[in-house]
Motif scaffolding. Sequence first.
Motif: not given
Length: 259
Positions: A113, A131, A139, A141, A145, A149, A154, A158, A161-162, A228, A232
């Motif tokens: 980040e 991440q 998560v 924040p 997120m 993307p 995208h 994702i 991130l997941l 967000q 979060v």
Amino acid sequence: MTEATGSPAVRTEERDGVFVITIDRPQARNAVDGATARALAAAIDELDSRDDLLVGILTGSAGVFSAGMDLKAFARGDTPVIEGRGFGGITRAEIKTPLIAAVEGYALGGGTEMALACDMIVAARNATFGQTEVHYGIVPPEGGMVRLPERIPHNIAIELLLTGDPLPAERAEQLGLVNHLTEPGEALTRALELAHRVARNAPLAIAAVKRVVDERTAFRDTDALRDQDQYVEPVLTSLDAKEGARAFAEKRSPHWQGR
């Protein structure tokens, strides 16, 4: 070139109009705790307050950029997030001066980040982004997120991130996240070359380009980061978040409760 100064956790050095900010906590893989975040914020303030500093570089010591949040400190109630400035005092700050991330080794969680908050990224081939927060019941924040993307496709973002899967530097360069790829140990050298190519140009022109590009995107980022937070906060204050930090500190697998 001037001698390095700063706090024990963050060193700063001037190199012909370029301000090098080095996270220096090798014993913690340059993970960021509260004191480190405050030192980074102070370094960014110095960068932005001086007309003779035209470009900044953010890097880490001992072949590691940053392992992100110091989870052991977090488990003790310490936070690396500064009100209004985000993780490490960087991720939500309005930084006026162009900033380059010079990444060696791990740039995980908040480390990614912080790199995303920079304008450009130079990375060694052995660098790894990621991440990884979902592994610890939290998560990303502070831009993960929102910015990831926008910087890579995208569907790839994702997935990362997941899953919390790592993103090797060579793949990150192919996706357009990394500006320049170097051999291990040469990221700072290449970042300095890039910074000096910027710094030799007219200061007013540099400032104008940075401001116009930031104003085109920063307000959208600011709105998205604020929006967000309603989703979060319940995650970061959950029992699972506390369990994730404890499990990391105790070197065991977490036991999720979904609350």
